[in-house]
Design a protein around this motif. Structure first.
Motif, short mmCIF file in Angstrom:
data_model
loop_
_atom_site.label_atom_id
_atom_site.label_comp_id
_atom_site.label_asym_id
_atom_site.label_seq_id
_atom_site.Cartn_x
_atom_site.Cartn_y
_atom_site.Cartn_z
N TYR A 48 12.00 0.14 -8.13
CA TYR A 48 10.99 -0.57 -7.34
C TYR A 48 10.01 -1.37 -8.20
CZ TYR A 48 12.93 2.36 -3.68
OH TYR A 48 13.80 2.98 -2.80
N GLY A 49 10.20 -1.35 -9.52
CA GLY A 49 9.38 -2.17 -10.39
C GLY A 49 7.93 -1.75 -10.50
N LEU A 50 7.65 -0.46 -10.28
CA LEU A 50 6.28 0.02 -10.28
C LEU A 50 5.88 0.56 -11.65
CD1 LEU A 50 6.43 1.85 -6.82
CD2 LEU A 50 5.63 -0.48 -7.31
N ASP A 51 4.60 0.45 -11.97
CA ASP A 51 4.04 0.94 -13.23
C ASP A 51 3.50 2.34 -12.98
OD1 ASP A 51 2.74 1.40 -15.59
OD2 ASP A 51 1.40 -0.33 -15.48
N VAL A 52 4.19 3.37 -13.50
CA VAL A 52 3.94 4.75 -13.09
C VAL A 52 3.34 5.57 -14.22
CG1 VAL A 52 4.98 6.83 -12.10
CG2 VAL A 52 5.93 4.58 -11.54
N LEU A 53 2.30 6.33 -13.86
CA LEU A 53 1.77 7.39 -14.71
C LEU A 53 2.08 8.72 -14.03
CD1 LEU A 53 0.08 8.63 -17.01
CD2 LEU A 53 -1.95 8.27 -15.58
N ASP A 108 18.20 10.70 -2.99
CA ASP A 108 18.01 10.13 -1.65
C ASP A 108 16.65 10.51 -1.07
OD1 ASP A 108 20.53 9.06 -1.82
OD2 ASP A 108 21.49 10.57 -0.55
N PHE A 109 16.19 11.72 -1.40
CA PHE A 109 14.88 12.15 -0.92
C PHE A 109 13.80 11.17 -1.40
CE2 PHE A 109 10.81 14.12 -1.63
CZ PHE A 109 10.58 14.84 -0.48
N VAL A 110 13.85 10.78 -2.66
CA VAL A 110 12.85 9.87 -3.22
C VAL A 110 12.88 8.54 -2.45
CG1 VAL A 110 12.10 8.62 -5.27
CG2 VAL A 110 13.00 10.95 -5.50
N HIS A 111 14.07 7.99 -2.23
CA HIS A 111 14.18 6.71 -1.53
C HIS A 111 13.71 6.82 -0.08
CE1 HIS A 111 16.10 4.74 -4.89
NE2 HIS A 111 17.01 5.69 -4.96
N GLU A 112 14.01 7.95 0.58
CA GLU A 112 13.54 8.16 1.96
C GLU A 112 12.02 8.21 2.02
OE1 GLU A 112 15.07 8.25 4.84
OE2 GLU A 112 17.12 8.06 4.10
N LEU A 113 11.41 8.91 1.06
CA LEU A 113 9.95 8.99 1.07
C LEU A 113 9.33 7.65 0.72
CD1 LEU A 113 7.56 10.89 1.50
CD2 LEU A 113 7.65 11.47 -0.95
N SER A 172 6.84 6.04 3.52
CA SER A 172 5.43 5.90 3.16
C SER A 172 5.01 4.46 2.90
CB SER A 172 5.12 6.74 1.91
OG SER A 172 5.90 6.29 0.82
N GLY A 173 5.98 3.53 2.87
CA GLY A 173 5.66 2.13 2.63
C GLY A 173 5.54 1.76 1.17
N PHE A 174 6.00 2.63 0.26
CA PHE A 174 5.95 2.29 -1.16
C PHE A 174 6.86 1.10 -1.47
CE2 PHE A 174 4.01 5.60 -4.13
CZ PHE A 174 3.11 6.05 -3.18
N ASP A 175 7.87 0.88 -0.64
CA ASP A 175 8.76 -0.26 -0.87
C ASP A 175 8.08 -1.59 -0.57
OD1 ASP A 175 8.63 0.31 1.83
OD2 ASP A 175 10.76 -0.05 2.21
N GLN A 176 6.88 -1.53 0.01
CA GLN A 176 6.12 -2.75 0.27
C GLN A 176 5.12 -3.09 -0.85
OE1 GLN A 176 4.41 -2.63 4.27
NE2 GLN A 176 6.07 -1.28 4.94
#
Length: 338
Positions: free
Chosen positions: A135-140, A97-102, A106-110
């Protein structure tokens, strides 16, 4: 008279016998006290004081290889979010839940799917996998610890656009303005140069990109110097977990704003209340799931006891206001991703 005296002696003897603890109580109690004494001695004598980035890497290699944290805490080696005001919540779920709250704050969901994200201090990849999967992000994800990177890679399905590398956060081997977003959780306390840390985070961020930082912060000196007891606690918090120094929320915000790579506005918040239950819950999780420790053997039991005093001191420091849980983000309300 003799019979009366004998009767009184018998009553007194029986009373004394009732007052004396039985061996079934004494033996476990003594064993428990002995274990606590051994753990305290180990905690007090064998600290993990910061000496260099190598000491941080060694500490996290050890924490990863002994499997204790992962067995107890799962894939997230960071605090949980319990709401504001805090509500009872599953220990591991609170971490997710902490990850989703941040993300929301922070607007990462945008961010559009496929956006490139750098996770600085990625641990064993728990946050990176959520960012990629949900969230479909390409993460390093990067860590100073080879053991963490190996474990994160092992835990991550090949189908996720999520990879990991060993790298020093103060010397990122990455191009300027190469990421749409930068994410870092509880890595800052290990950085000896807070300004350089801020500079590197912003250097690799594209104009208009998103920044999310969450960290353990000390009370700013402007708001009150540490008293004698707090100074002793601070010394323990620094030396037990390889921390050279804690920044204050105000101080690290200034680091970000003073960076030559700074664009937009830096916003902050204090999540101490929402994360405070994590400290005690970290201990209770060992009580709720004892087999997670016992199956690793006696060394893990002693190691779990060894971490308990620092967890309790952390809880005390955050509850007192000596420490704060700060979150930081970039606000680009009038700009778009570059």
């Amino acid at each position: 008279r003799c019979s009366h005296r004998s009767s009184r002696h018998a009553v007194r003897d029986r009373s004394e016998q009732r007052l004396m603890p039985s061996p079934t109580v004494l033996i476990p109690t003594a064993a428990g006290l002995l274990l606590l004494a051994c753990a305290y001695q180990l905690w007090n004598r064998r600290n993990r004081a910061y000496h260099s980035s190598e000491s941080v890497a060694a500490a996290y290699d050890a924490w990863t290889d002994d499997q204790l944290l992962e067995s107890l805490w799962g894939e997230h080696v960071h605090l949980g979010h319990y709401g504001s005001p805090p509500q009872p919540r599953d220990f591991r779920q609170a971490k997710a839940d902490f990850v989703h709250e941040l993300v929301r704050w922070s607007g990462f969901d945008q961010l559009p799917p496929g956006s490139r994200v750098l996770d600085v201090g990625c641990g064993i990849g728990g946050s990176a996998r959520i960012l990629s999967r949900d969230y479909g992000l390409d993460v390093l994800g990067i860590s100073i610890s080879p053991a963490q990177v190996n474990r994160a890679t092992h835990l991550t399905p090949d189908t996720l656009p999520c990879r990991f590398a060993v790298m020093d956060a103060l010397n990122l081997q990455l191009e300027d303005q190469s990421f749409d977003a930068v994410w870092t959780v509880e890595a800052g306390p290990h950085m000896p140069d807070k300004q350089r840390f801020a500079d590197e985070l912003l250097r690799v961020l594209k104009p208009g990109g998103r920044l999310a930082v969450a960290d353990w912060n000390r009370r700013d000196p402007v708001d009150g110097a540490l008293d004698r007891r707090e100074r002793w606690v601070m010394h323990q918090l620094l030396t037990q977990w390889a921390h050279p120094e804690f920044a204050s929320i105000r101080g690290f915000r200034q680091n970000l704003e003073n960076s030559p790579h700074h664009r937009g506005t830096i916003s902050t918040d204090d999540w101490t209340e929402a994360t405070l239950p994590s400290w005690n819950e970290s201990i209770f999780e060992g009580i709720r799931r004892p087999n997670a420790i016992l199956r690793l053997g006696p060394k893990a039991v002693l190691q779990g006891l060894r971490e308990t005093p620092t967890l309790l001191l952390m809880r005390w420091a955050f509850a007192r206001g000596m420490m704060q849980f700060g979150v930081f983000k970039t606000d680009h309300s009038n700009t778009e991703l570059g």
